[in-house]
Each structure stands twice: as C-alpha cells, then as structure tokens.
Design a protein around this motif. Structure first.
Motif, PDB file in Angstrom:
ATOM      1  N   THR A  51       0.982  -1.505   0.384  1.00  0.00           N
ATOM      2  CA  THR A  51       0.017  -0.002  -0.275  1.00  0.00           C
ATOM      3  C   THR A  51       1.222   1.730  -0.361  1.00  0.00           C
ATOM      4  OG1 THR A  51      -1.379  -1.166   1.583  1.00  0.00           O
ATOM      5  CG2 THR A  51      -1.851   0.790   1.426  1.00  0.00           C
ATOM      6  N   ILE A  52       1.760   1.231   0.874  1.00  0.00           N
ATOM      7  CA  ILE A  52       2.935   2.279   0.618  1.00  0.00           C
ATOM      8  C   ILE A  52       3.197   3.714  -0.405  1.00  0.00           C
ATOM      9  CG2 ILE A  52       4.971   3.057   1.740  1.00  0.00           C
ATOM     10  CD1 ILE A  52       4.828   1.181   4.074  1.00  0.00           C
ATOM     11  N   GLY A  53       3.165   4.427  -0.986  1.00  0.00           N
ATOM     12  CA  GLY A  53       3.851   4.889  -2.093  1.00  0.00           C
ATOM     13  C   GLY A  53       3.041   4.690  -2.985  1.00  0.00           C
ATOM     14  N   ARG A  54       1.309   4.244  -3.035  1.00  0.00           N
ATOM     15  CA  ARG A  54       0.588   4.126  -3.500  1.00  0.00           C
ATOM     16  C   ARG A  54      -0.537   5.228  -3.815  1.00  0.00           C
ATOM     17  NH1 ARG A  54       1.968  -1.920  -5.642  1.00  0.00           N
ATOM     18  NH2 ARG A  54      -0.124  -1.706  -6.240  1.00  0.00           N
ATOM     19  N   GLU A  55      -1.067   5.093  -5.105  1.00  0.00           N
ATOM     20  CA  GLU A  55      -2.733   6.166  -5.126  1.00  0.00           C
ATOM     21  C   GLU A  55      -3.913   4.568  -4.616  1.00  0.00           C
ATOM     22  OE1 GLU A  55      -5.460   7.537  -7.771  1.00  0.00           O
ATOM     23  OE2 GLU A  55      -3.313   7.728  -8.434  1.00  0.00           O
ATOM     24  N   VAL A  56      -4.562   5.363  -2.871  1.00  0.00           N
ATOM     25  CA  VAL A  56      -4.941   4.714  -3.219  1.00  0.00           C
ATOM     26  C   VAL A  56      -6.814   5.344  -2.864  1.00  0.00           C
ATOM     27  CG1 VAL A  56      -3.249   3.415  -1.294  1.00  0.00           C
ATOM     28  CG2 VAL A  56      -4.526   4.898  -0.353  1.00  0.00           C
ATOM     29  N   GLN A  57      -7.836   4.353  -2.639  1.00  0.00           N
ATOM     30  CA  GLN A  57      -9.445   5.158  -2.466  1.00  0.00           C
ATOM     31  C   GLN A  57      -9.396   4.952  -1.492  1.00  0.00           C
ATOM     32  OE1 GLN A  57     -13.000   5.108  -5.863  1.00  0.00           O
ATOM     33  NE2 GLN A  57     -11.808   2.907  -4.987  1.00  0.00           N
ATOM     34  N   LEU A  58      -9.495   5.619  -0.633  1.00  0.00           N
ATOM     35  CA  LEU A  58     -10.538   5.010   0.731  1.00  0.00           C
ATOM     36  C   LEU A  58     -11.930   5.197   1.123  1.00  0.00           C
ATOM     37  CD1 LEU A  58      -8.869   8.625   3.210  1.00  0.00           C
ATOM     38  CD2 LEU A  58      -7.754   6.196   2.318  1.00  0.00           C
ATOM     39  N   VAL A  62      -6.468   9.207  -2.227  1.00  0.00           N
ATOM     40  CA  VAL A  62      -5.425   9.941  -1.504  1.00  0.00           C
ATOM     41  C   VAL A  62      -4.014   9.165  -2.456  1.00  0.00           C
ATOM     42  CG1 VAL A  62      -6.888  10.320   0.089  1.00  0.00           C
ATOM     43  CG2 VAL A  62      -5.590   8.490   0.351  1.00  0.00           C
ATOM     44  N   THR A  63      -3.083   9.460  -0.887  1.00  0.00           N
ATOM     45  CA  THR A  63      -1.559   8.422  -1.805  1.00  0.00           C
ATOM     46  C   THR A  63      -1.261   8.632  -0.533  1.00  0.00           C
ATOM     47  OG1 THR A  63      -1.202  10.306  -3.822  1.00  0.00           O
ATOM     48  CG2 THR A  63       0.937   9.090  -2.732  1.00  0.00           C
ATOM     49  N   ALA A  64      -0.422   7.223  -0.337  1.00  0.00           N
ATOM     50  CA  ALA A  64      -0.446   6.491   1.153  1.00  0.00           C
ATOM     51  C   ALA A  64       1.516   6.683   1.263  1.00  0.00           C
ATOM     52  CB  ALA A  64      -1.051   4.907   0.882  1.00  0.00           C
ATOM     53  N   LEU A  65       1.481   7.574   1.831  1.00  0.00           N
ATOM     54  CA  LEU A  65       3.181   8.035   2.723  1.00  0.00           C
ATOM     55  C   LEU A  65       3.994   6.949   3.014  1.00  0.00           C
ATOM     56  CD1 LEU A  65       2.275  11.460   3.060  1.00  0.00           C
ATOM     57  CD2 LEU A  65       2.820  10.597   0.693  1.00  0.00           C
ATOM     58  N   ASP A  66       3.120   6.138   4.162  1.00  0.00           N
ATOM     59  CA  ASP A  66       3.309   4.810   5.267  1.00  0.00           C
ATOM     60  C   ASP A  66       2.934   4.812   6.083  1.00  0.00           C
ATOM     61  OD1 ASP A  66       6.028   4.162   6.331  1.00  0.00           O
ATOM     62  OD2 ASP A  66       7.453   5.965   6.943  1.00  0.00           O
ATOM     63  N   VAL A  67       3.505   3.875   7.245  1.00  0.00           N
ATOM     64  CA  VAL A  67       2.910   2.917   7.888  1.00  0.00           C
ATOM     65  C   VAL A  67       3.014   3.954   9.038  1.00  0.00           C
ATOM     66  CG1 VAL A  67       2.490   0.677   9.270  1.00  0.00           C
ATOM     67  CG2 VAL A  67       1.617   1.019   6.275  1.00  0.00           C
ATOM     68  N   ASP A  68       3.339   4.139  10.182  1.00  0.00           N
ATOM     69  CA  ASP A  68       3.478   4.419  11.457  1.00  0.00           C
ATOM     70  C   ASP A  68       3.910   3.756  12.530  1.00  0.00           C
ATOM     71  OD1 ASP A  68       1.073   3.770  12.806  1.00  0.00           O
ATOM     72  OD2 ASP A  68       0.548   6.184  13.503  1.00  0.00           O
ATOM     73  N   GLY A  69       3.900   3.478  14.197  1.00  0.00           N
ATOM     74  CA  GLY A  69       4.484   2.863  14.464  1.00  0.00           C
ATOM     75  C   GLY A  69       2.920   2.349  15.180  1.00  0.00           C
ATOM     76  N   GLN A  70       2.430   2.790  15.063  1.00  0.00           N
ATOM     77  CA  GLN A  70       0.465   2.138  15.348  1.00  0.00           C
ATOM     78  C   GLN A  70       0.407   1.551  13.998  1.00  0.00           C
ATOM     79  OE1 GLN A  70       0.214   1.815  19.137  1.00  0.00           O
ATOM     80  NE2 GLN A  70       2.145   2.543  18.980  1.00  0.00           N
ATOM     81  N   PHE A  71       1.010   0.920  13.038  1.00  0.00           N
ATOM     82  CA  PHE A  71       0.581   0.461  12.572  1.00  0.00           C
ATOM     83  C   PHE A  71      -1.147   1.292  11.460  1.00  0.00           C
ATOM     84  CE2 PHE A  71       2.542  -2.650  14.257  1.00  0.00           C
ATOM     85  CZ  PHE A  71       2.687  -3.235  13.189  1.00  0.00           C
ATOM     86  N   GLY A  72      -1.234   2.418  11.205  1.00  0.00           N
ATOM     87  CA  GLY A  72      -2.192   3.305  11.231  1.00  0.00           C
ATOM     88  C   GLY A  72      -1.061   3.729   9.688  1.00  0.00           C
ATOM     89  N   LEU A  73      -2.275   4.161   8.834  1.00  0.00           N
ATOM     90  CA  LEU A  73      -1.564   4.422   7.583  1.00  0.00           C
ATOM     91  C   LEU A  73      -1.801   6.112   7.273  1.00  0.00           C
ATOM     92  CD1 LEU A  73      -0.977   2.954   5.456  1.00  0.00           C
ATOM     93  CD2 LEU A  73      -3.625   3.172   3.773  1.00  0.00           C
ATOM     94  N   ILE A  74      -0.770   6.111   6.607  1.00  0.00           N
ATOM     95  CA  ILE A  74      -0.747   7.768   6.619  1.00  0.00           C
ATOM     96  C   ILE A  74      -0.347   8.145   5.002  1.00  0.00           C
ATOM     97  CG2 ILE A  74       1.238  10.185   6.657  1.00  0.00           C
ATOM     98  CD1 ILE A  74       3.041   8.544   8.904  1.00  0.00           C
ATOM     99  N   GLU A 122      -2.746  12.938   6.960  1.00  0.00           N
ATOM    100  CA  GLU A 122      -3.839  12.684   8.438  1.00  0.00           C
ATOM    101  C   GLU A 122      -3.136  10.666   8.055  1.00  0.00           C
ATOM    102  OE1 GLU A 122      -7.160  12.753   7.012  1.00  0.00           O
ATOM    103  OE2 GLU A 122      -7.185  15.224   7.606  1.00  0.00           O
ATOM    104  N   THR A 123      -3.510  10.284  10.022  1.00  0.00           N
ATOM    105  CA  THR A 123      -3.479   9.201   9.809  1.00  0.00           C
ATOM    106  C   THR A 123      -4.436   8.052  10.029  1.00  0.00           C
ATOM    107  OG1 THR A 123      -1.337   9.655  10.761  1.00  0.00           O
ATOM    108  CG2 THR A 123      -2.090   7.440  11.033  1.00  0.00           C
ATOM    109  N   ILE A 124      -4.879   6.393   9.062  1.00  0.00           N
ATOM    110  CA  ILE A 124      -6.489   6.572   9.077  1.00  0.00           C
ATOM    111  C   ILE A 124      -6.067   5.546   9.892  1.00  0.00           C
ATOM    112  CG2 ILE A 124      -7.508   5.179   8.028  1.00  0.00           C
ATOM    113  CD1 ILE A 124      -6.509   6.637   5.264  1.00  0.00           C
ATOM    114  N   ARG A 125      -6.868   4.659  10.736  1.00  0.00           N
ATOM    115  CA  ARG A 125      -6.472   3.720  12.262  1.00  0.00           C
ATOM    116  C   ARG A 125      -7.028   3.280  11.624  1.00  0.00           C
ATOM    117  NH1 ARG A 125      -2.343   4.917  13.954  1.00  0.00           N
ATOM    118  NH2 ARG A 125      -1.142   7.005  14.274  1.00  0.00           N
TER     119      ARG A 125
END
Ligand code: BTN
Length: 274
Positions: free
Chosen positions: A220-227, A236-248, A257-260
C-alpha cells in the motif's frame, strides 16, 4: 508433501515444530467447525490457556473482516486460530494485528518458498492477489483486554475454479502461484513457530523488527489508494505506516493524516484501476 486433502492432525503439526514456549502447547483439530475463531472465543470464556490453537479442515461459518464470510473449502486451506492473553490495552489491538501479519508472511514464505506482501491493514498478498487474511477479535472485560483470538486463513491448494465467482478474480493459493503442493502441516508448524516468536518479542517489548518487516512488505505504501468511507470514496496517496500501524496518507488538499480503521483499495491491485 501431502496431496492437499490429507487430514491435518495435531501430531503432524507438532512433529514439524521446534519447541514453542506458548503458542501451540495445546492444538485442537476439527474435521468441521463453525469457525475456529468462534470456538476459541467459547473456550476462552471458560479459561482456556494462553497460546491454545484451533485448526479446522472446514469451517461452515468462516468469518472475515467487516462481517464478511471467509471461504473455507474442505482441506484446501489452512484455517487456524490462536488464543492469546497479552497484557495489552484496547488501542494496542490494531498494532497486534499488523505484527501478526508480518509473522504470517514469514511463515508462508518459509513453508511455500515465496515472498508474500501485505495490503494494509492485513490482507496477505502473493503476486498481487489475496493469499489469505487475518481476523483479530478481542475479548474485553472490566480489566481491559482479557484475551485476543487471532484467526488466520491461508489458501493452500485451491485452483482458480475452487474459488467462488466473487472471490476468484482477486484470490490465489500457494499451489496456484508456485505449481507445487505445499504441506499444510508444514505451513501450520511454521505459522505456530513464527507466532510464538512474535509473542515472545511482544512480551519483551521488542517488536521493531516486525514493524520494519511489515513496512518492507506493505504494497500500500507509495501507492494511490481509494479510501472507502461509508458511502463516500476519496483518492489519496499512501505515504507510510506509522509505529501503531496506522496508514499515513496525503489527501488531495495536501493535508497529511493517519487512518487507523477502515478499508482502502490500492490502485493496481485486485482489479482496481480507477
Ligand atoms: C479477512 O481476510 O477478512 C480475514 C479472514 C480470516 C479467516 C480466518 S480462517 C480461521 C479463522 N476463523 C474464522 O472464522 N476466520 C479466521
């Protein structure tokens, strides 16, 4: 090697495992059950031990995330759940599922000789198709998380025609991708070993390698995604996964923003192109 329909027995799984400290100390095998997750939730209630495992040849009511059903054809997949009693707060459950996804990938890679990936949050991907998934269900009580049941479904020997029309376009199995029959007992043993190692790491507070592994495998990281919000869709564009596994993600407005929770479609995966 097994022929893909041989019955899975606890002794066969155990014979292929190294010494596990918790996960797999008890393994309950069933020819048929409603759902291995539902079974462990029932016995968790009456005090079953941390690390108890349930495996079924066939589930009549296999469950997936978001209230979906999970296709559980007899003998063709690995349908396995583990009961854990980790000292976690409810907000630590999303991270736990991410950590389990990394452990599942390690096991599938070892047993199948493949390189699996992860679609956020926890679809297991092989060559762009869904190989399996994870359903984590907590038992919450007055004291917080009393137990967690983590259920893992992996497609092993299905051919394309074994999947329903709904699932066939996106699903795959180890046999379909490798042309080989992978032993479900060996896959189950690798999975229990990896889950046991992860559980040790979790209790030691040493899960950073699993987060790094998750990020490295995350398609998912680095890809265009549809929420997929209730009725609305947003690109949106997925940038990274944070330390709590939220999608930035970066929204079209530029806001980061971070989606949890929730679901995303990844452009270029599962037939999603627009
Ligand atoms: C998903 O992809 O939505 C999650 C699928 C999880 C399926 C497994 S199979 C073993 C366990 N028992 C269930 O009823 N579900 C999980």
């Amino acid at each position: 090697m097994e022929n893909g329909t041989e019955r899975l027995r606890a002794e066969d799984v155990r014979a292929r495992m190294g010494a596990a400290s918790r996960v797999g100390a008890r393994i309950d095998c069933f020819d048929e059950i409603d759902s291995t997750n539902s079974y462990l939730k029932r016995i968790a209630f009456s005090g079953a031990d941390d690390g108890t495992v349930a495996i079924a040849e066939r589930q009549t009511m296999g469950r997936g995330r978001k209230g979906r059903s999970f296709e559980s054809a007899a003998g063709k997949g690995l349908y396995l759940s583990v009961l854990l009693r980790p000292p976690l707060a409810p907000e630590e459950l999303l991270p736990l599922t991410g950590l389990i996804a990394a452990a599942v990938c390690r096991a599938a890679d070892r047993a199948g000789g493949v390189r699996t990936q992860i679609k956020w949050t926890n679809d297991i991907i092989l060559n762009g198709r869904k190989l399996g998934g994870i359903l984590t269900e907590p038992g919450l009580g007055a004291g917080g998380v009393e137990y967690v049941v983590a259920g893992i479904g992996l497609n092993v020997s299905q051919r394309t025609e074994d999947f329903t029309d709904e699932v066939a376009p996106i699903a795959t199995s180890l046999a379909r991708e490798t042309g080989r029959t992978v032993s479900r007992a060996a896959l189950a043993a690798a999975l229990l070993e990896e889950l046991d190692a992860l559980y040790d790491a979790l209790l030691r507070g040493d899960t950073a390698p699993y987060l790094a592994d998750y990020r490295a495998r995350c398609v998912t990281i680095g890809r265009e995604v549809q929420l997929l919000w209730q009725d609305a869709r947003e690109h949106v564009t997925a940038l990274d996964v944070d330390g709590q596994f939220g999608l930035i993600v970066r929204r079209e407005s530029g806001a980061v923003e971070t989606i949890r929770t929730g679901e995303v479609s990844v452009r270029g995966l599962y037939g999603y192109i627009e």
